[in-house]
Design a protein around this motif. Structure first.
Motif, PDB file in Angstrom:
ATOM      1  N   ASP A   1       9.282  -7.119  -6.383  1.00 49.01           N
ATOM      2  CA  ASP A   1      10.134  -6.105  -7.009  1.00 49.01           C
ATOM      3  C   ASP A   1       9.926  -4.747  -6.346  1.00 49.01           C
ATOM      4  OD1 ASP A   1      11.076  -7.788  -9.350  1.00 49.01           O
ATOM      5  OD2 ASP A   1       8.902  -7.864  -9.640  1.00 49.01           O
ATOM      6  N   ILE A   2       8.734  -4.576  -5.772  1.00 48.76           N
ATOM      7  CA  ILE A   2       8.372  -3.317  -5.110  1.00 48.76           C
ATOM      8  C   ILE A   2       7.675  -3.664  -3.803  1.00 48.76           C
ATOM      9  CG2 ILE A   2       7.013  -1.187  -5.282  1.00 48.76           C
ATOM     10  CD1 ILE A   2       7.031  -1.762  -8.409  1.00 48.76           C
ATOM     11  N   VAL A   3       8.074  -3.006  -2.717  1.00 51.20           N
ATOM     12  CA  VAL A   3       7.410  -3.174  -1.431  1.00 51.20           C
ATOM     13  C   VAL A   3       6.807  -1.837  -1.024  1.00 51.20           C
ATOM     14  CG1 VAL A   3       7.674  -3.690   1.029  1.00 51.20           C
ATOM     15  CG2 VAL A   3       8.943  -5.024  -0.675  1.00 51.20           C
ATOM     16  N   THR A   4       5.516  -1.847  -0.710  1.00 48.62           N
ATOM     17  CA  THR A   4       4.825  -0.644  -0.250  1.00 48.62           C
ATOM     18  C   THR A   4       4.326  -0.877   1.162  1.00 48.62           C
ATOM     19  OG1 THR A   4       4.108  -0.103  -2.497  1.00 48.62           O
ATOM     20  CG2 THR A   4       2.934   0.957  -0.695  1.00 48.62           C
ATOM     21  N   THR A   5       4.711  -0.015   2.090  1.00 53.74           N
ATOM     22  CA  THR A   5       4.315  -0.183   3.488  1.00 53.74           C
ATOM     23  C   THR A   5       3.087   0.655   3.794  1.00 53.74           C
ATOM     24  OG1 THR A   5       5.822   1.566   4.219  1.00 53.74           O
ATOM     25  CG2 THR A   5       6.661  -0.680   4.231  1.00 53.74           C
ATOM     26  N   CYS A   6       2.076  -0.015   4.352  1.00 59.58           N
ATOM     27  CA  CYS A   6       0.820   0.640   4.748  1.00 59.58           C
ATOM     28  C   CYS A   6       0.450   0.278   6.180  1.00 59.58           C
ATOM     29  CB  CYS A   6      -0.316   0.210   3.822  1.00 59.58           C
ATOM     30  SG  CYS A   6       0.001   0.462   2.084  1.00 59.58           S
ATOM     31  N   LEU A   7       1.423  -0.133   6.967  1.00 56.73           N
ATOM     32  CA  LEU A   7       1.155  -0.609   8.323  1.00 56.73           C
ATOM     33  C   LEU A   7       0.866   0.533   9.278  1.00 56.73           C
ATOM     34  CD1 LEU A   7       4.137  -3.115   8.511  1.00 56.73           C
ATOM     35  CD2 LEU A   7       1.717  -3.776   8.576  1.00 56.73           C
ATOM     36  N   LEU A   8       0.053   0.262  10.285  1.00 50.98           N
ATOM     37  CA  LEU A   8      -0.113   1.195  11.385  1.00 50.98           C
ATOM     38  C   LEU A   8       1.140   1.156  12.247  1.00 50.98           C
ATOM     39  CD1 LEU A   8      -3.795   0.525  12.536  1.00 50.98           C
ATOM     40  CD2 LEU A   8      -2.940   2.553  11.352  1.00 50.98           C
ATOM     41  N   LEU A   9       1.488   2.297  12.811  1.00 48.41           N
ATOM     42  CA  LEU A   9       2.654   2.357  13.688  1.00 48.41           C
ATOM     43  C   LEU A   9       2.259   1.938  15.098  1.00 48.41           C
ATOM     44  CD1 LEU A   9       5.660   3.183  13.834  1.00 48.41           C
ATOM     45  CD2 LEU A   9       4.868   5.425  14.637  1.00 48.41           C
ATOM     46  N   THR A  10       2.839   0.847  15.570  1.00 49.85           N
ATOM     47  CA  THR A  10       2.612   0.357  16.924  1.00 49.85           C
ATOM     48  C   THR A  10       3.972  -0.005  17.523  1.00 49.85           C
ATOM     49  OG1 THR A  10       2.412  -1.982  16.288  1.00 49.85           O
ATOM     50  CG2 THR A  10       0.395  -0.638  16.195  1.00 49.85           C
ATOM     51  N   ASN A  11       3.964  -0.392  18.781  1.00 47.67           N
ATOM     52  CA  ASN A  11       5.220  -0.841  19.396  1.00 47.67           C
ATOM     53  C   ASN A  11       5.817  -2.028  18.640  1.00 47.67           C
ATOM     54  OD1 ASN A  11       5.105   1.104  21.407  1.00 47.67           O
ATOM     55  ND2 ASN A  11       3.990  -0.221  22.827  1.00 47.67           N
ATOM     56  N   GLU A  12       4.935  -2.862  18.069  1.00 45.45           N
ATOM     57  CA  GLU A  12       5.385  -4.047  17.351  1.00 45.45           C
ATOM     58  C   GLU A  12       5.952  -3.724  15.971  1.00 45.45           C
ATOM     59  OE1 GLU A  12       2.151  -6.743  17.151  1.00 45.45           O
ATOM     60  OE2 GLU A  12       2.190  -7.253  19.279  1.00 45.45           O
ATOM     61  N   THR A  13       5.471  -2.634  15.366  1.00 43.46           N
ATOM     62  CA  THR A  13       5.874  -2.355  13.984  1.00 43.46           C
ATOM     63  C   THR A  13       6.963  -1.300  13.858  1.00 43.46           C
ATOM     64  OG1 THR A  13       4.070  -0.744  13.711  1.00 43.46           O
ATOM     65  CG2 THR A  13       3.626  -3.028  13.071  1.00 43.46           C
TER      66      THR A  13
END
Length: 348
Positions: free
Chosen positions: A229-241
């Motif tokens: 129901d809720i998506v929280t993004t905590c990813l590191l920023l890379t070329n892949e992301t």
């Protein structure tokens, strides 16, 4: 804010009076977050004879003076290859936080300069960011913009918001911040799904079996998006992301679900987010980071009543700034004395 547009540098000084003079001058330190003054004070107290001098340098001055310094502490300044090439005495470039996308790491490596970041799990940055994620989640669920309008119109009892209770929350990127978010979400009575590249115990700060109901890797994110129901993004920023939250991902999310981003703006594909907000498929958006910063207050995305934005302050708290300032001070002192530096994570 002027302080947020500054580069703080430290250098080894021959005279103990240099730092004392800097510490006494409010124009050098007072406009910075309080942590920097604390850092200068701690360095001043802990040395004798030759000690470390701390200078705060205006952005426009950096390329002209960087050759005089051994340690550069970056806040919101981008350090490109041209500026790094002038840093002839530089030993360490250190981010005042976690994200290093503003530093040309390859150029620093070429000039034999170490690049470091401060682990968020040890400074309060992860805790501060997790609290902001909860704040944004509550804001979009309870319809913060509509509430503001209701107050101005003297309306009572509207809007009808939603609760976190009973929801399924997907945490994309279960690192230090993701763990802290899960800890704070659990008492709300939610189901927690999370993705992480490596779930081995040595990559986690604690036993997470009681925190996460369903674990998966990057390959599971579309399936999990359909359950959340809720998506929280905590990813590191890379070329892949870059742009990983795209049309395919947003389409996989439930109709009416919510998206929160406290990591980096470019994780989200702008056009895809705009179109899914416009169609109503995306129920709300809460972001602390944007595609370009500073963000244009007239951007069409901000016109939606179910979008709230904060000015990249998730990690900006008194607690996190003071603890990060202490790390900077410790690194400066150890660089001066030649002791091993263990407080930061080197990336090259």
């Amino acid at each position: 804010m002027a302080a947020a547009a500054r580069l703080v540098s430290t250098t080894l000084a021959r005279s103990s009076s240099s730092l004392a003079a800097a510490a006494r001058r409010p124009d050098l330190l007072a406009s910075s977050p309080r942590g920097f003054s604390s850092m200068a004070d701690s360095i001043q107290r802990s040395g004798s004879g030759d000690i470390t001098r701390v200078d705060e340098v205006g952005l426009e001055e950096v390329p002209d003076v960087i050759q005089n310094y051994h340690l550069c502490v970056v806040k919101n300044r981008r350090l490109d290859s041209d500026t790094i090439a002038k840093a002839s005495q530089m030993k360490i470039i250190m981010q005042y936080g976690v994200g290093l996308e503003g530093v040309d790491v390859n150029a620093a490596t070429e000039h034999k300069i170490k690049v470091a970041r401060i682990p968020g799990s040890t400074t309060g940055n992860a805790v501060s960011c997790a609290e902001m994620a909860i704040y944004l989640t509550l804001g979009v669920l309870r319809k913060q913009k509509v509430m503001d309008t209701a107050v101005k119109r003297k309306d009572l009892g509207i809007p009808v918001g939603d609760t976190i209770f009973g929801k399924s929350v997907l945490i994309l990127g279960f690192g230090a911040i993701g763990v802290e978010i899960a800890k704070r979400l659990r008492p709300f009575g939610v189901k927690i799904l999370a993705t992480k590249r490596n779930w081995s115990s040595d990559t986690l700060p604690c036993d997470i079996d009681e925190l996460v109901d369903k674990k998966g890797g990057p390959e599971d994110m579309y399936e999990f998006a359909g359950e959340a129901d809720i998506v929280t993004t905590c990813l590191l920023l890379t070329n892949e992301t870059v742009g990983i939250v795209d049309h395919k991902f947003l389409s996989a999310m439930k109709k009416g679900s919510y998206l929160v981003n406290i990591a980096r703006g470019r994780l989200l594909d702008y056009d895809a987010v705009f179109n899914h907000l416009k169609s109503g498929h995306l129920g709300g958006l809460g972001i602390d980071v944007a595609w370009t910063e500073p963000y244009d207050p007239e951007d069409p995305i901000l016109k939606f009543s179910n979008v709230i934005i904060t000015p990249h302050i998730a990690g900006v708290t008194e607690y996190s700034y003071r603890t990060m300032a202490k790390v900077v001070g410790d690194v400066a002192l150890k660089l001066h004395s030649g002791e091993p530096i263990t407080e930061v994570e080197f990336v090259n």
